[in-house]
Enzyme design. Structure first.
Site, PDB file in Angstrom:
ATOM      1  CB  CYS A 114       3.696   8.165   2.380  1.00  0.00           C
ATOM      2  SG  CYS A 114       3.872   6.591   3.978  1.00  0.00           S
ATOM      3  CB  CYS A 161       7.800  -1.383  16.372  1.00  0.00           C
ATOM      4  SG  CYS A 161       8.789  -0.737  15.610  1.00  0.00           S
ATOM      5  CB  CYS A 212       3.621  -0.851  13.835  1.00  0.00           C
ATOM      6  SG  CYS A 212       4.344  -0.458  11.632  1.00  0.00           S
ATOM      7  CG  HIS A 242       8.443   5.966  18.003  1.00  0.00           C
ATOM      8  ND1 HIS A 242       7.656   6.992  17.558  1.00  0.00           N
ATOM      9  CD2 HIS A 242       8.019   5.217  17.059  1.00  0.00           C
ATOM     10  CE1 HIS A 242       7.742   6.657  15.985  1.00  0.00           C
ATOM     11  NE2 HIS A 242       7.888   5.318  15.864  1.00  0.00           N
ATOM     12  CB  CYS A 291       2.109   2.506   7.987  1.00  0.00           C
ATOM     13  SG  CYS A 291       3.139   2.167   9.729  1.00  0.00           S
ATOM     14  CD  GLU A 313      -1.701  -0.384   3.781  1.00  0.00           C
ATOM     15  OE1 GLU A 313      -1.852  -1.596   3.686  1.00  0.00           O
ATOM     16  OE2 GLU A 313      -1.808   0.753   4.218  1.00  0.00           O
ATOM     17  CB  SER A 331      10.962   6.725   8.541  1.00  0.00           C
ATOM     18  OG  SER A 331      10.420   6.651   9.895  1.00  0.00           O
ATOM     19  CB  CYS A 338       7.757  -4.626   8.845  1.00  0.00           C
ATOM     20  SG  CYS A 338       9.252  -4.301   9.612  1.00  0.00           S
ATOM     21  N   GLY A 369       7.082  -1.568   5.933  1.00  0.00           N
ATOM     22  CA  GLY A 369       8.017  -2.178   5.842  1.00  0.00           C
ATOM     23  C   GLY A 369       9.975  -1.172   6.478  1.00  0.00           C
ATOM     24  CD  GLU A 370      14.244  -0.279   9.037  1.00  0.00           C
ATOM     25  OE1 GLU A 370      13.392   0.260   9.670  1.00  0.00           O
ATOM     26  OE2 GLU A 370      14.889  -0.055   8.680  1.00  0.00           O
TER      27      GLU A 370
HETATM   28  N1  SAH Z   1      10.076   1.292   9.101  1.00  0.00           N
HETATM   29  C1  SAH Z   1      10.243   2.864   9.161  1.00  0.00           C
HETATM   30  C2  SAH Z   1       9.356   3.040   8.945  1.00  0.00           C
HETATM   31  C3  SAH Z   1       7.883   2.869   8.470  1.00  0.00           C
HETATM   32  S1  SAH Z   1       6.810   3.158   9.758  1.00  0.00           S
HETATM   33  C4  SAH Z   1      10.703   3.205  10.392  1.00  0.00           C
HETATM   34  O1  SAH Z   1      10.409   2.194  11.720  1.00  0.00           O
HETATM   35  O2  SAH Z   1      10.783   4.220  10.720  1.00  0.00           O
HETATM   36  C5  SAH Z   1       6.851   5.164   9.558  1.00  0.00           C
HETATM   37  C6  SAH Z   1       6.389   5.586  10.972  1.00  0.00           C
HETATM   38  O3  SAH Z   1       5.269   5.537  11.492  1.00  0.00           O
HETATM   39  C7  SAH Z   1       7.764   4.983  12.539  1.00  0.00           C
HETATM   40  O4  SAH Z   1       8.227   6.235  12.323  1.00  0.00           O
HETATM   41  C8  SAH Z   1       6.854   4.376  13.046  1.00  0.00           C
HETATM   42  O5  SAH Z   1       6.912   3.973  13.885  1.00  0.00           O
HETATM   43  C9  SAH Z   1       5.071   4.828  12.760  1.00  0.00           C
HETATM   44  N2  SAH Z   1       3.872   4.431  13.598  1.00  0.00           N
HETATM   45  C10 SAH Z   1       3.957   2.920  13.183  1.00  0.00           C
HETATM   46  N3  SAH Z   1       2.594   2.729  13.718  1.00  0.00           N
HETATM   47  C11 SAH Z   1       2.644   2.930  14.253  1.00  0.00           C
HETATM   48  C12 SAH Z   1       1.119   3.988  14.993  1.00  0.00           C
HETATM   49  N4  SAH Z   1       0.329   3.411  15.266  1.00  0.00           N
HETATM   50  N5  SAH Z   1       0.612   5.280  15.169  1.00  0.00           N
HETATM   51  C13 SAH Z   1       1.591   6.188  14.786  1.00  0.00           C
HETATM   52  N6  SAH Z   1       3.177   6.123  14.265  1.00  0.00           N
HETATM   53  C14 SAH Z   1       2.920   4.666  14.016  1.00  0.00           C
END
Ligand code: SAH
Length: 342
Positions: free
Chosen positions: A98, A109, A112, A209, A326, A85, A184, A105, A152-153
């Protein structure tokens, strides 16, 4: 393939060198979807290409348009049946997309949605690029900037992401400056050093975070591998090398990382660094059960950072009515592959 690589292929096929540039322009400047369209290539070459290569194209499985702000969310189906997506966002300063870099992934986290169903595979450079080209074709509007903040990362798919950036940046293609690209990462420290040594002009965003290792260990498993001091050391190296300001993302989760004491602690961590903090009200994800910090407390958190001279903004929510955060849409699709009318 880059132009030099295409030149090698054309030489192998006994074609003149200039065909490589023509082909590249068809793919990346005119964004053709088939070899048939490539009118200035001889028919024999077009046929040969069609027999041996494929132009990456997706099927749009779902397209959701926000009634609130015109944000468009695309769910694409890849040739192997996987989903990816991306989100097209309209800002005053221009349009931004985006994009995702992996199917699923590995990072785990806890807040996420993208990681809940695990990792499936990396996206190829052209699959990452197609997420930029598809909305260009669909909307007919220009795209001014990109954020690698979808599923994804990116640094876990390092080689493909770097090749994607090279293709994106090619003057004969879309010719997008990397100054308009944000990448990111949850903090794969070794790769941050590698990226710094490349000295690209992109903006690095770090998903921080948390203001201490205890909380970060709990919500971001990557922190068990690379602790905050190690991560910030890599960030300092990145800024020293590139002179680019790093953006730190901080999603505020009620009762987890949002107290005034944690704001003070965060300010202490970032003091003296060339940085910007992006405060994000956490998006609700069912399994995690996290809720966002309230507005007043978010402002209070921001104020503490600002008082310490740390530039902090609160991220505006776009596409709230279309699950634009995301991983939310893919997750629904793989759980419930029913066709819905939008
Ligand atoms: N893997 C990468 C990029 C993808 S996530 C990373 O970790 O940065 C993009 C951003 O959205 C990251 O900062 C992630 O921590 C944040 N994110 C993921 N889930 C979220 C949520 N439920 N609420 C707010 N931000 C979130």
């Amino acid at each position: 393939m880059t132009i030099p690589e295409l030149e090698g292929l054309m030489a192998e096929w006994g074609e003149p060198k200039f065909r490589a540039k023509q082909l590249f322009q068809w793919l990346h400047a005119r964004r053709a979807l088939s070899f048939d369209e490539m009118g200035n290539l001889p028919l024999s070459l077009r046929q040969k290409l069609a027999g041996r290569a494929a132009v990456t194209a997706f099927t749009t499985e779902r397209k959701l348009v926000s009634k609130l702000d015109g944000t468009i969310k695309y769910l694409y189906r890849l040739p192997d049946g996987e989903y990816v997506e991306s989100v097209f966002m309209r800002y005053e300063h221009g349009n931004s997309v985006c994009i995702s870099t992996q199917v699923g992934c590995k990072m785990g986290c806890s807040f996420c949605a993208s990681t809940k169903a695990g990792f499936v595979r990396h996206l190829s450079p052209s699959e990452i690029l197609e997420q930029v080209y598809a909305p260009l074709r669909d909307t007919g509007e220009p795209v001014g900037s990109l954020v690698l903040m979808g599923i994804g990362e990116p640094l876990d798919n390092y080689d493909n992401v770097l090749r994607f950036l090279e293709l994106l940046n090619a003057p004969e293609g879309l010719n997008m400056s990397l100054r308009h690209v944000s990448l990111s990462t949850c903090g794969l420290v070794d790769r941050i050093y590698d990226l710094a040594d490349r000295n690209l002009q992109l903006t690095l965003s770090i998903s921080l975070h948390a203001s201490n290792d205890r909380v970060r260990d709990e919500i971001m498993p990557v922190n068990r591998r690379y602790k905050i001091p190690e991560l910030l050391k890599a960030c300092r190296y990145y800024t020293d090398k590139t002179h680019r300001r790093i953006s730190y993302e901080y999603s505020l989760i009620r009762g987890v990382n949002d107290t005034p004491a944690q704001a003070e602690e965060l300010a202490g961590l970032l003091k003296g660094m060339l940085c910007h903090v992006n405060l994000i009200p956490v998006n609700y994800v069912e399994e995690a059960g996290y809720h966002s910090t309230g507005r007043a407390q978010i402002y209070a958190f921001q104020k503490i950072l600002m008082q310490h001279g740390i530039n902090a903004t609160i991220r505006r929510t776009l596409g709230a009515d279309i699950s634009a955060a995301c991983g939310q849409l893919r997750r629904t699709a793989i759980q419930r592959p029913a066709k819905e009318t939008d």
